[in-house]
Design a protein around this motif. Structure first.
Motif, PDB file in Angstrom:
ATOM      1  N   VAL A 178       0.857  -1.196   0.000  1.00  0.00           N
ATOM      2  CA  VAL A 178       0.000   0.000   0.000  1.00  0.00           C
ATOM      3  C   VAL A 178       0.886   1.236   0.000  1.00  0.00           C
ATOM      4  O   VAL A 178       1.825   1.325   0.799  1.00  0.00           O
ATOM      5  CB  VAL A 178      -0.910   0.020   1.257  1.00  0.00           C
ATOM      6  CG1 VAL A 178      -1.724   1.306   1.320  1.00  0.00           C
ATOM      7  CG2 VAL A 178      -1.843  -1.193   1.279  1.00  0.00           C
ATOM      8  N   ILE A 179       0.576   2.173  -0.887  1.00  0.00           N
ATOM      9  CA  ILE A 179       1.312   3.444  -0.902  1.00  0.00           C
ATOM     10  C   ILE A 179       0.533   4.442  -0.052  1.00  0.00           C
ATOM     11  O   ILE A 179      -0.700   4.562  -0.189  1.00  0.00           O
ATOM     12  CB  ILE A 179       1.458   3.984  -2.344  1.00  0.00           C
ATOM     13  CG1 ILE A 179       2.056   2.912  -3.262  1.00  0.00           C
ATOM     14  CG2 ILE A 179       2.332   5.233  -2.358  1.00  0.00           C
ATOM     15  CD1 ILE A 179       1.978   3.252  -4.738  1.00  0.00           C
ATOM     16  N   ASN A 180       1.261   5.146   0.799  1.00  0.00           N
ATOM     17  CA  ASN A 180       0.595   6.067   1.724  1.00  0.00           C
ATOM     18  C   ASN A 180       0.240   7.384   1.024  1.00  0.00           C
ATOM     19  O   ASN A 180       0.858   8.419   1.251  1.00  0.00           O
ATOM     20  CB  ASN A 180       1.493   6.309   2.946  1.00  0.00           C
ATOM     21  CG  ASN A 180       0.744   7.029   4.046  1.00  0.00           C
ATOM     22  OD1 ASN A 180      -0.429   7.370   3.897  1.00  0.00           O
ATOM     23  ND2 ASN A 180       1.421   7.266   5.157  1.00  0.00           N
ATOM     24  N   THR A 181      -0.740   7.314   0.159  1.00  0.00           N
ATOM     25  CA  THR A 181      -1.276   8.485  -0.536  1.00  0.00           C
ATOM     26  C   THR A 181      -2.727   8.198  -0.896  1.00  0.00           C
ATOM     27  O   THR A 181      -3.110   7.022  -1.028  1.00  0.00           O
ATOM     28  CB  THR A 181      -0.438   8.780  -1.819  1.00  0.00           C
ATOM     29  OG1 THR A 181      -0.912   9.999  -2.407  1.00  0.00           O
ATOM     30  CG2 THR A 181      -0.561   7.684  -2.871  1.00  0.00           C
ATOM     31  N   ASP A 216      -4.922  -3.581  15.038  1.00  0.00           N
ATOM     32  CA  ASP A 216      -3.821  -4.530  14.773  1.00  0.00           C
ATOM     33  C   ASP A 216      -2.965  -4.004  13.617  1.00  0.00           C
ATOM     34  O   ASP A 216      -1.740  -3.999  13.679  1.00  0.00           O
ATOM     35  CB  ASP A 216      -4.351  -5.919  14.339  1.00  0.00           C
ATOM     36  CG  ASP A 216      -5.088  -6.643  15.447  1.00  0.00           C
ATOM     37  OD1 ASP A 216      -4.762  -6.413  16.620  1.00  0.00           O
ATOM     38  OD2 ASP A 216      -5.990  -7.454  15.125  1.00  0.00           O
ATOM     39  N   MET A 217      -3.652  -3.602  12.565  1.00  0.00           N
ATOM     40  CA  MET A 217      -2.925  -3.158  11.366  1.00  0.00           C
ATOM     41  C   MET A 217      -2.134  -1.881  11.659  1.00  0.00           C
ATOM     42  O   MET A 217      -0.977  -1.753  11.257  1.00  0.00           O
ATOM     43  CB  MET A 217      -3.930  -2.928  10.222  1.00  0.00           C
ATOM     44  CG  MET A 217      -3.310  -2.629   8.882  1.00  0.00           C
ATOM     45  SD  MET A 217      -3.061  -0.887   8.605  1.00  0.00           S
ATOM     46  CE  MET A 217      -4.713  -0.349   8.204  1.00  0.00           C
ATOM     47  N   MET A 218      -2.735  -0.968  12.423  1.00  0.00           N
ATOM     48  CA  MET A 218      -2.072   0.312  12.679  1.00  0.00           C
ATOM     49  C   MET A 218      -0.855   0.171  13.605  1.00  0.00           C
ATOM     50  O   MET A 218      -0.007   1.058  13.646  1.00  0.00           O
ATOM     51  CB  MET A 218      -3.076   1.324  13.270  1.00  0.00           C
ATOM     52  CG  MET A 218      -4.084   1.811  12.251  1.00  0.00           C
ATOM     53  SD  MET A 218      -3.314   2.542  10.794  1.00  0.00           S
ATOM     54  CE  MET A 218      -2.860   4.157  11.404  1.00  0.00           C
ATOM     55  N   LYS A 219      -0.778  -0.949  14.328  1.00  0.00           N
ATOM     56  CA  LYS A 219       0.398  -1.162  15.185  1.00  0.00           C
ATOM     57  C   LYS A 219       1.651  -1.394  14.333  1.00  0.00           C
ATOM     58  O   LYS A 219       2.752  -1.083  14.731  1.00  0.00           O
ATOM     59  CB  LYS A 219       0.171  -2.390  16.078  1.00  0.00           C
ATOM     60  CG  LYS A 219      -0.525  -2.050  17.380  1.00  0.00           C
ATOM     61  CD  LYS A 219      -0.636  -3.291  18.253  1.00  0.00           C
ATOM     62  CE  LYS A 219      -1.925  -3.184  19.059  1.00  0.00           C
ATOM     63  NZ  LYS A 219      -2.543  -4.472  19.329  1.00  0.00           N
ATOM     64  N   ASP A 220       1.473  -1.984  13.150  1.00  0.00           N
ATOM     65  CA  ASP A 220       2.629  -2.304  12.299  1.00  0.00           C
ATOM     66  C   ASP A 220       2.235  -2.296  10.816  1.00  0.00           C
ATOM     67  O   ASP A 220       2.245  -3.331  10.154  1.00  0.00           O
ATOM     68  CB  ASP A 220       3.164  -3.694  12.699  1.00  0.00           C
ATOM     69  CG  ASP A 220       4.395  -4.079  11.876  1.00  0.00           C
ATOM     70  OD1 ASP A 220       5.016  -3.183  11.255  1.00  0.00           O
ATOM     71  OD2 ASP A 220       4.715  -5.282  11.840  1.00  0.00           O
ATOM     72  N   PRO A 221       1.859  -1.115  10.296  1.00  0.00           N
ATOM     73  CA  PRO A 221       1.407  -1.088   8.894  1.00  0.00           C
ATOM     74  C   PRO A 221       2.480  -1.521   7.897  1.00  0.00           C
ATOM     75  O   PRO A 221       2.165  -2.123   6.875  1.00  0.00           O
ATOM     76  CB  PRO A 221       0.971   0.360   8.661  1.00  0.00           C
ATOM     77  CG  PRO A 221       1.520   1.149   9.792  1.00  0.00           C
ATOM     78  CD  PRO A 221       1.775   0.211  10.935  1.00  0.00           C
ATOM     79  N   ILE A 225       0.644  -4.466   6.013  1.00  0.00           N
ATOM     80  CA  ILE A 225       0.163  -4.179   4.639  1.00  0.00           C
ATOM     81  C   ILE A 225       1.310  -3.718   3.724  1.00  0.00           C
ATOM     82  O   ILE A 225       1.060  -3.236   2.629  1.00  0.00           O
ATOM     83  CB  ILE A 225      -1.001  -3.144   4.606  1.00  0.00           C
ATOM     84  CG1 ILE A 225      -0.597  -1.844   5.317  1.00  0.00           C
ATOM     85  CG2 ILE A 225      -2.297  -3.741   5.170  1.00  0.00           C
ATOM     86  CD1 ILE A 225      -1.602  -0.706   5.113  1.00  0.00           C
ATOM     87  N   ASN A 226       2.545  -3.872   4.189  1.00  0.00           N
ATOM     88  CA  ASN A 226       3.704  -3.422   3.401  1.00  0.00           C
ATOM     89  C   ASN A 226       3.526  -1.962   2.986  1.00  0.00           C
ATOM     90  O   ASN A 226       3.596  -1.621   1.803  1.00  0.00           O
ATOM     91  CB  ASN A 226       3.888  -4.340   2.171  1.00  0.00           C
ATOM     92  CG  ASN A 226       5.180  -4.054   1.411  1.00  0.00           C
ATOM     93  OD1 ASN A 226       6.146  -3.552   1.973  1.00  0.00           O
ATOM     94  ND2 ASN A 226       5.186  -4.372   0.118  1.00  0.00           N
ATOM     95  N   LEU A 227       3.261  -1.112   3.995  1.00  0.00           N
ATOM     96  CA  LEU A 227       3.024   0.308   3.728  1.00  0.00           C
ATOM     97  C   LEU A 227       4.286   0.992   3.233  1.00  0.00           C
ATOM     98  O   LEU A 227       5.358   0.836   3.815  1.00  0.00           O
ATOM     99  CB  LEU A 227       2.528   1.016   5.001  1.00  0.00           C
ATOM    100  CG  LEU A 227       2.096   2.464   4.794  1.00  0.00           C
ATOM    101  CD1 LEU A 227       0.785   2.544   4.002  1.00  0.00           C
ATOM    102  CD2 LEU A 227       1.946   3.191   6.127  1.00  0.00           C
ATOM    103  N   LYS A 228       4.138   1.738   2.148  1.00  0.00           N
ATOM    104  CA  LYS A 228       5.268   2.460   1.542  1.00  0.00           C
ATOM    105  C   LYS A 228       4.979   3.956   1.538  1.00  0.00           C
ATOM    106  O   LYS A 228       3.813   4.370   1.496  1.00  0.00           O
ATOM    107  CB  LYS A 228       5.455   2.017   0.079  1.00  0.00           C
ATOM    108  CG  LYS A 228       5.718   0.525  -0.081  1.00  0.00           C
ATOM    109  CD  LYS A 228       7.088   0.159   0.412  1.00  0.00           C
ATOM    110  CE  LYS A 228       7.461  -1.269   0.107  1.00  0.00           C
ATOM    111  NZ  LYS A 228       8.667  -1.693   0.809  1.00  0.00           N
ATOM    112  N   GLU A 229       6.040   4.749   1.524  1.00  0.00           N
ATOM    113  CA  GLU A 229       5.852   6.199   1.475  1.00  0.00           C
ATOM    114  C   GLU A 229       5.258   6.633   0.141  1.00  0.00           C
ATOM    115  O   GLU A 229       5.359   5.896  -0.846  1.00  0.00           O
ATOM    116  CB  GLU A 229       7.197   6.897   1.683  1.00  0.00           C
ATOM    117  CG  GLU A 229       7.676   6.692   3.095  1.00  0.00           C
ATOM    118  CD  GLU A 229       8.940   7.458   3.416  1.00  0.00           C
ATOM    119  OE1 GLU A 229       9.471   8.176   2.553  1.00  0.00           O
ATOM    120  OE2 GLU A 229       9.384   7.305   4.565  1.00  0.00           O
TER     121      GLU A 229
END
Ligand SMILES: C[S@@+](CC[C@H](N)C(=O)[O-])C[C@H]1O[C@@H](n2cnc3c(N)ncnc32)[C@H](O)[C@@H]1O
Length: 245
Positions: A178-181, A216-221, A225-229
């Motif tokens: 997931v891209i954080n935008t 749960d997800m927000m503890k370690d995105p 979810i493989n969160l990317k900038e």
């Protein structure tokens, strides 16, 4: 960069032709895309005629758009001939019903027809609040909304769980995250061919992931979810465009 800008940038750089958008509503993201062959699926289109006309002038290929006024499950079940005739889908935007099962089905069904060098994007994969991430089969009803603490009218649902499923089920076949935008842009890219993959939902894995909460997800995105900038859009563009044109 939002979803439409990212999609447009790829279509400008690459000899892609086929675009599918699941969940189109007023055509805000669909009409501006400058692809030769566009397909939209939505059970209730609400595209104002003025917007259609505006984008017809700006991008005349919009006259050839194919609109299917039906649910995405019906579309994939009934339109196999149409989809096979297209040859392949180059870019798909999944932005229909915002629950785990429907969004996952939309991705898995899209993968059957996806160009192995193509891209699936999913909107709303990083909800800004627990209220926006409220898991519900449909857009929460007025009654439900009263009981959701912090409800502001924004609903991303639990589409993010589909990204978790794709990461865990297909670690060797798909690059997903997931891209954080733009409320979280989920991305799914085949690592190589797609032929041997099984696209039926693995119910055991589905049930496991369905138990995860927004907290749960927000503890370690990054881990979940493989969160990317936001700058990761640049990586996606170069990755897709550098694959043979
Ligand atoms: C968030 S809106 C889409 C917005 C659009 N992509 C944009 O960016 O302007 C979600 C749309 O999904 C549609 N939808 C709801 N259930 C659906 C389903 N089962 N299959 C396809 N679309 C669905 C709704 O009618 C609604 O128009």
């Amino acid at each position: 960069m939002n979803r439409t800008e990212l999609i447009q940038e790829i279509f400008s750089n690459k000899t892609f032709t086929n675009y599918l958008e699941i969940g189109c509503r007023k055509g805000k993201s669909f009409l501006p895309v400058r692809a030769k062959n566009k397909t939209a699926v939505d059970p209730v289109f609400k595209i104002p005629i003025t917007r259609k006309m505006k984008w017809l002038i700006k991008w005349p290929s919009n006259s050839k758009n194919n609109y299917f006024e039906e649910e995405s499950d019906t579309f994939f079940a009934k339109r196999k001939t149409y989809l096979n005739q297209l040859g392949h889908l180059d870019i798909v935007l999944v932005d229909g019903l915002h629950n785990f099962r429907t969004s996952l089905n939309d991705v898995l069904n899209s993968l059957i027809y996806l160009n192995p060098k193509g891209l699936i994007l999913m909107h709303d994969c990083y909800p800004p609040t627990a209220a926006a991430a409220f898991p519900s089969e449909f857009f929460p009803s007025k009654e439900e909304q009263k009981n959701i603490e912090g409800w502001s009218g924004e609903w991303c649902g639990d589409v993010w769980k589909s990204v978790v499923y794709l990461i865990r089920k297909y670690p060797y076949d798909l690059e997903a995250g997931v891209i954080n935008t733009d409320y979280g842009l989920g991305f799914v890219m085949p690592k190589s061919g797609l032929k041997e993959m099984d696209f039926k939902i693995d119910e055991k894995l589905f049930a496991e992931i369905d138990k995860l909460t927004y907290e749960d997800m927000m503890k370690d995105p990054q881990g979940i979810i493989n969160l990317k900038e936001a700058s990761h859009t640049g990586y996606i563009i170069s990755k897709i465009t550098s694959r043979s044109k």
